[in-house]
Structures are given as C-alpha cells and as structure tokens.
Design an enzyme around this catalytic site. Structure first.
Site, PDB file in Angstrom:
ATOM      1  N   LYS A 116     -35.661 -16.262 -93.132  1.00  0.00           N
ATOM      2  CA  LYS A 116     -35.484 -14.804 -93.110  1.00  0.00           C
ATOM      3  C   LYS A 116     -34.017 -14.372 -93.100  1.00  0.00           C
ATOM      4  O   LYS A 116     -33.668 -13.355 -93.704  1.00  0.00           O
ATOM      5  CB  LYS A 116     -36.204 -14.213 -91.905  1.00  0.00           C
ATOM      6  CG  LYS A 116     -37.719 -14.293 -92.053  1.00  0.00           C
ATOM      7  CD  LYS A 116     -38.431 -13.713 -90.855  1.00  0.00           C
ATOM      8  CE  LYS A 116     -39.814 -14.286 -90.788  1.00  0.00           C
ATOM      9  NZ  LYS A 116     -40.872 -13.330 -90.658  1.00  0.00           N
ATOM     10  N   LYS A 158     -36.133 -11.149 -84.128  1.00  0.00           N
ATOM     11  CA  LYS A 158     -37.023 -12.023 -84.901  1.00  0.00           C
ATOM     12  C   LYS A 158     -36.431 -13.416 -85.034  1.00  0.00           C
ATOM     13  O   LYS A 158     -35.208 -13.569 -85.099  1.00  0.00           O
ATOM     14  CB  LYS A 158     -37.205 -11.479 -86.312  1.00  0.00           C
ATOM     15  CG  LYS A 158     -37.969 -10.205 -86.416  1.00  0.00           C
ATOM     16  CD  LYS A 158     -38.187  -9.938 -87.887  1.00  0.00           C
ATOM     17  CE  LYS A 158     -38.949  -8.668 -88.116  1.00  0.00           C
ATOM     18  NZ  LYS A 158     -39.136  -8.446 -89.553  1.00  0.00           N
ATOM     19  N   GLU A 200     -33.021  -6.456 -85.993  1.00  0.00           N
ATOM     20  CA  GLU A 200     -33.049  -5.350 -86.945  1.00  0.00           C
ATOM     21  C   GLU A 200     -33.680  -4.119 -86.326  1.00  0.00           C
ATOM     22  O   GLU A 200     -34.302  -4.179 -85.271  1.00  0.00           O
ATOM     23  CB  GLU A 200     -33.719  -5.759 -88.273  1.00  0.00           C
ATOM     24  CG  GLU A 200     -35.169  -6.122 -88.168  1.00  0.00           C
ATOM     25  CD  GLU A 200     -35.750  -6.732 -89.451  1.00  0.00           C
ATOM     26  OE1 GLU A 200     -35.007  -7.313 -90.264  1.00  0.00           O
ATOM     27  OE2 GLU A 200     -36.966  -6.622 -89.627  1.00  0.00           O
ATOM     28  N   ASN A 290     -42.344 -14.169 -99.528  1.00  0.00           N
ATOM     29  CA  ASN A 290     -43.343 -15.239 -99.497  1.00  0.00           C
ATOM     30  C   ASN A 290     -43.200 -16.023-100.789  1.00  0.00           C
ATOM     31  O   ASN A 290     -43.348 -15.473-101.877  1.00  0.00           O
ATOM     32  CB  ASN A 290     -44.755 -14.676 -99.379  1.00  0.00           C
ATOM     33  CG  ASN A 290     -45.009 -14.087 -97.999  1.00  0.00           C
ATOM     34  OD1 ASN A 290     -45.551 -13.002 -97.880  1.00  0.00           O
ATOM     35  ND2 ASN A 290     -44.586 -14.771 -96.950  1.00  0.00           N
ATOM     36  N   ARG A 292     -44.799 -18.092-102.695  1.00  0.00           N
ATOM     37  CA  ARG A 292     -46.052 -18.693-103.172  1.00  0.00           C
ATOM     38  C   ARG A 292     -46.946 -17.592-103.729  1.00  0.00           C
ATOM     39  O   ARG A 292     -46.606 -16.419-103.637  1.00  0.00           O
ATOM     40  CB  ARG A 292     -46.767 -19.345-101.991  1.00  0.00           C
ATOM     41  CG  ARG A 292     -46.921 -18.328-100.859  1.00  0.00           C
ATOM     42  CD  ARG A 292     -47.837 -18.750 -99.767  1.00  0.00           C
ATOM     43  NE  ARG A 292     -47.737 -17.898 -98.614  1.00  0.00           N
ATOM     44  CZ  ARG A 292     -48.325 -16.729 -98.444  1.00  0.00           C
ATOM     45  NH1 ARG A 292     -49.089 -16.223 -99.394  1.00  0.00           N
ATOM     46  NH2 ARG A 292     -48.172 -16.022 -97.346  1.00  0.00           N
TER      47      ARG A 292
HETATM   48  P1  ADP Z   1     -44.212 -12.813 -90.243  1.00  0.00           P
HETATM   49  O1  ADP Z   1     -43.444 -13.743 -91.125  1.00  0.00           O
HETATM   50  O2  ADP Z   1     -44.467 -13.379 -88.893  1.00  0.00           O
HETATM   51  O3  ADP Z   1     -45.424 -12.224 -90.904  1.00  0.00           O
HETATM   52  P2  ADP Z   1     -42.767 -10.296 -90.782  1.00  0.00           P
HETATM   53  O4  ADP Z   1     -41.293 -10.171 -90.749  1.00  0.00           O
HETATM   54  O5  ADP Z   1     -43.419 -10.281 -92.114  1.00  0.00           O
HETATM   55  O6  ADP Z   1     -43.186 -11.602 -89.946  1.00  0.00           O
HETATM   56  O7  ADP Z   1     -43.396  -9.150 -89.891  1.00  0.00           O
HETATM   57  C1  ADP Z   1     -44.762  -9.123 -89.569  1.00  0.00           C
HETATM   58  C2  ADP Z   1     -45.184  -7.731 -89.123  1.00  0.00           C
HETATM   59  O8  ADP Z   1     -44.440  -7.313 -87.971  1.00  0.00           O
HETATM   60  C3  ADP Z   1     -44.942  -6.653 -90.144  1.00  0.00           C
HETATM   61  O9  ADP Z   1     -45.989  -6.569 -91.093  1.00  0.00           O
HETATM   62  C4  ADP Z   1     -44.846  -5.415 -89.279  1.00  0.00           C
HETATM   63  O10 ADP Z   1     -46.137  -4.983 -88.903  1.00  0.00           O
HETATM   64  C5  ADP Z   1     -44.137  -5.924 -88.046  1.00  0.00           C
HETATM   65  N1  ADP Z   1     -42.666  -5.748 -88.186  1.00  0.00           N
HETATM   66  C6  ADP Z   1     -41.768  -6.688 -88.560  1.00  0.00           C
HETATM   67  N2  ADP Z   1     -40.524  -6.189 -88.605  1.00  0.00           N
HETATM   68  C7  ADP Z   1     -40.624  -4.890 -88.255  1.00  0.00           C
HETATM   69  C8  ADP Z   1     -39.666  -3.805 -88.107  1.00  0.00           C
HETATM   70  N3  ADP Z   1     -38.353  -3.979 -88.325  1.00  0.00           N
HETATM   71  N4  ADP Z   1     -40.151  -2.605 -87.748  1.00  0.00           N
HETATM   72  C9  ADP Z   1     -41.468  -2.418 -87.523  1.00  0.00           C
HETATM   73  N5  ADP Z   1     -42.404  -3.379 -87.621  1.00  0.00           N
HETATM   74  C10 ADP Z   1     -42.000  -4.599 -87.981  1.00  0.00           C
END
Ligand code: ADP
Length: 446
Positions: A116, A158, A200, A290, A292
């Site tokens: 990420k 994160k 973030e 992603n 894939r």
């Molecule tokens: P993963 O790889 O674990 O799926 P993501 O970065 O795709 O992690 O985030 C998963 C979910 O977490 C998102 O779909 C959203 O619901 C929530 N999320 C992630 N980052 C944010 C953010 N900056 N603000 C609000 N919600 C977030």
C-alpha cells in the site's frame, strides 16, 4: 499461444477459467483438494490432479504441490484466479524460475502495486488522486502527530502489508493516535511480517468505486471503466454494479485515465483493479490496487463486451492488447449479486451442506457464474460463495427489474442463501435511487 494452462484455484473461478481456456483452444488442467473431489467442474477440465487434503495450506496454498502438478501435467502457464496465491509475489517468481508463465503481473510489478505504501508512491507520480496523509511509512511518532494535525482528525492508521480489512485503526484525537501507532505496528509485524504503518485521512461517509484496468507486455494499458461496490457487509462486497450511478462522467473519466496511467507506470501486465473511496462531493481517493482478477469482473465484461479472463491469458502469452482506449465504450448497465451459503435471517450464519434444489434463472441478459449442480455439497472448508448472478440491461432501472425477475426464479434448498436479502435490496428505495454509501447495508440490517 499456450497449449495447456493449470488453474490454481477452485469453485466458480476455476470454472470461469476453464471456459476461457476452451474458447481460446487451450487445454485446462484443474487441481483439487480432497474436499473438492466431487466438484462438477472437474469433469469439464482436460485433466484433474489431486494436490492434497482440504485445508488450503495443504493444497491450494501449497506452492510445492502446485508446481509439482504443473510439471506432471506439463503446462505452459498457471492461472491463480483470485484469493489463495493470486497476490503472492513469491509464487509469481517461482513460476517464472520454473519457466511456467504466471497469468498475472511479474513479481516486480506485483510488489510495486501490492504494497500500500509503495502503491501510493506510484499513484502520486501518475497523478492518481490519493488520501492526504503521511509520505510513505511512519518512521517517527512526532512526525505522525504533526501530519495528523495538518490533515485533521479523524485519521486512519493502516499496515502497508495489510489486507482483508485487517490492520487498520481509526483515531479521533492525538492521544488515541499515539497509543494506536505503537499497537498497530506490533500487530502488523505479527500478522503480516511487516511492521510498516502509514497514516491517512479517514472518510466518515463514502462510496466504494473501483476501476478495472488491464495492461500488456508491450507498454500498453487501458481502463474498462468503473464499478460501484458500496453495498458491503463487514467490508465484504454484496452487490456490485457498473457504471457507478449518479457519478459525474467527466470526473470519473479522469479517475479511470489516471488508473490506466498507474499500471502503465509500474510496467504491469494483466488485469488489476484500482480501488477508490468517493466522498459526498465526488472527490476520489485511492485505497489500494488489487493485482489480480476480481470476483466482480463480470459486470465490466457485460458493459464493455470484453472478456477480461481471456484477455489476461492473451497478454500473459505475450500478445498485445487487442483494443485501444478509444475502442472501449459503456453499453447499458450491469448488476452482480453474490449468492452466499449463509442465512441472512440468522445473522449470516454459514449454511454448508447438500444442495438438493438448484433451479437457476435464465433468459435475456442473465448470466450465472457458479460451480453448483443439484446434489452438490457445499464444503465448510472454504468461503461461502456458491454463485454470482449477473444481469445486463439497457438502463439501471431495467437492470434492477431484470435482477428482481431473475432472483424470483432462483430457488435453492434446503441450505439457506443470501437470495432473499438480494430480493429485498432490489426493492429497497435507497438502492433503487442509487448511490448508497459503504455503511448503508450494516445500518439497514440493524
Ligand atoms: P484491505 O486491503 O484490508 O481491504 P483497504 O485499504 O482496501 O484495506 O480498506 C478496506 C475498507 O476499510 C474500505 O473499503 C473502507 O470501508 C475502509 N477504509 C479504508 N481506508 C479508509 C479511509 N481512509 N477512510 C474511510 N474508510 C476507510
């Protein structure tokens, strides 16, 4: 072109890849665990090889067994599908070292976009909109506190290597940021073997809009427009649709172009999805990439008429993309309902077991991607998805009516599925209006 491809996966996606191979005149070799020995799609494969017991670590996640099967079957390439080993750069690398083509990105490209923090660096350079936040991984607590004050609370911490909704913490003030920073890094180290974390801005209300992209080995990359996947439960997508309802076409078009630039800048070949959150003012912020094919790729196949699975096989074999950006147009609207073996009336309790009744919908604009046949037993070992119902129609309104009609025809028993929930959602006024946010379904279920 490849003569023979090994499919390192199971269930509906294994069947989807068999079909793509056969239409390209390629033999499909399936692997299966002992828990899947009676799966119906194995009969459609040109060869099926048992690779071990049910638990995924002993079969679908076991690289040594998969490579052995590939050698035994003498294949030219391996398709990883989604989940299991699909996003493991070490697997892509081992395939390459064994002179087996990995149908997906090179390990280098996967590392660039799969991490990420790294992905955000490439995104910024390609002018992809990203969340305001820390520059790279957090090295210093005071630096993080300063950054948080600048972007404003709430913020989210994160893990760079996080996934599956794990390794994230929302912080509403400086005190919680300080405590969470330490905990998060330790947890990330334990869970993902990498303690890097970043910061973030946290969006309280958002929609999930993602862009399908595909690149080849000749430096071309295009986007296939967006999908809206805001209907979620516990971060799991429940309904996906394309195009995203009510989104300004000019804005989304710029975001789609930026996603194509991003994969191009990473020398990426194969299919990928660039995920974004969109706020109330239709500002976009990249979440992650992603590397894939996604579960929800059929909605994009419907609106563009492009076969994403076949195209990824072609580009892995070294062919240039058979289309240019200007050739790709949106036609109508598509909706996918994920059908899981879970009981929505009992808190989505898993409902594994034998399926006696399996009466499926059909007719114009209806596609069912499923490995289930009457008499199939859903094993408790793997994820609960038993199929995907995808419909296509001229407009969103017509696609909703078509989904309702198809869901009414769909009869499954005695196990419980999420079909009744989908029937309700197709009649829900907020869904029908379009543009629900990512927390809508959880609120509604309460
Ligand atoms: P993963 O790889 O674990 O799926 P993501 O970065 O795709 O992690 O985030 C998963 C979910 O977490 C998102 O779909 C959203 O619901 C929530 N999320 C992630 N980052 C944010 C953010 N900056 N603000 C609000 N919600 C977030």
């Amino acid at each position: 072109m490849f003569r023979r491809v090994l499919i390192a996966n199971r269930g509906e996606i294994a069947l989807r890849i068999i079909r793509a191979c056969h239409e390209l005149g390629i033999e499909a070799v399936c692997v299966y665990s002992q828990a899947d020995k009676d799966a119906s799609y194995l009969h459609l494969a040109d060869r099926a090889i048992c690779i071990g017991p049910g638990p995924a670590r002993d079969s679908y996640l076991n690289i040594a067994r998969l490579i052995s099967a590939a050698e035994v079957a003498d294949v030219d390439a391996i398709h990883p599908g989604y989940g299991f080993l699909a996003e493991r750069a070490d697997f892509s690398e081992i395939c390459r070292d064994c002179k087996i083509e990995f149908i997906g990105p090179s390990p280098e490209a996967m590392k660039k976009l799969g991490d990420k923090v790294e992905a955000k660096r490439y995104a910024k350079a390609a002018k992809v909109p990203v969340f305001p936040g820390s520059e790279g991984a957090i090295e210093d607590e005071e630096e993080a506190v300063k950054t948080a004050a600048e972007i404003g609370y709430p913020v989210i911490i994160k893990a760079a290597a996080g996934g599956g909704g794990r390794g994230m913490r929302v912080c509403h003030n400086e005190a919680s940021l300080r405590t969470n920073l330490r905990n998060c890094a330790q947890e990330a180290k334990a869970a993902f073997g990498d303690g890097s974390v970043f910061l973030e801005k946290f969006l309280e209300k958002a929609r999930h809009v993602e862009v399908q992209v595909i690149g080849d080995k000749h430096g071309h990359a295009v986007h296939l427009f967006e999908r809206d996947c805001s209907m979620q439960r516990r971060h799991q997508k429940v309904i996906e649709e394309a195009p995203a309802p009510g989104v300004d076409r000019k804005k989304i078009s710029a975001v789609c172009d930026s996603a194509a630039r991003l994969v191009k800048s990473a020398d990426y070949s194969g299919a990928a999805t660039v995920e974004f959150l969109m706020d109330d003012e239709q500002n976009f912020y990249m979440l992650e990439v992603n590397t894939r094919v996604q579960v929800e790729h059929p909605v994009t196949e419907f609106i563009t008429g492009i076969d994403i699975v076949q195209t990824s096989i072609l580009v892995a074999a070294g062919e240039p993309l058979p289309f240019r950006q200007k050739d790709i147009k949106i036609e109508g609207h598509a909706i996918e309902c994920r059908i899981n073996a879970e009981d929505p009336a009992k808190g989505f309790m898993p409902s594994a077991g034998r399926i006696d009744t399996w009466r499926v919908p059909g007719g114009p604009g209806v596609r069912l991607d499923s490995h289930v046949v009457p008499g199939y037993t859903v094993p408790p070992t793997y994820d609960s998805m038993v199929g995907k119902l995808i419909v296509h129609a001229g407009s969103r309104e017509a696609a909703i009516r078509r989904s309702s009609r198809a869901l009414a025809e769909f009869e499954v028993g005695p196990i419980k599925t999420t079909i009744p929930l989908h029937r309700e959602l197709m009649a829900d006024s907020a869904f029908v209006t379009g543009g629900v946010d990512i927390h809508f379904l959880e609120r509604r279920l309460k």
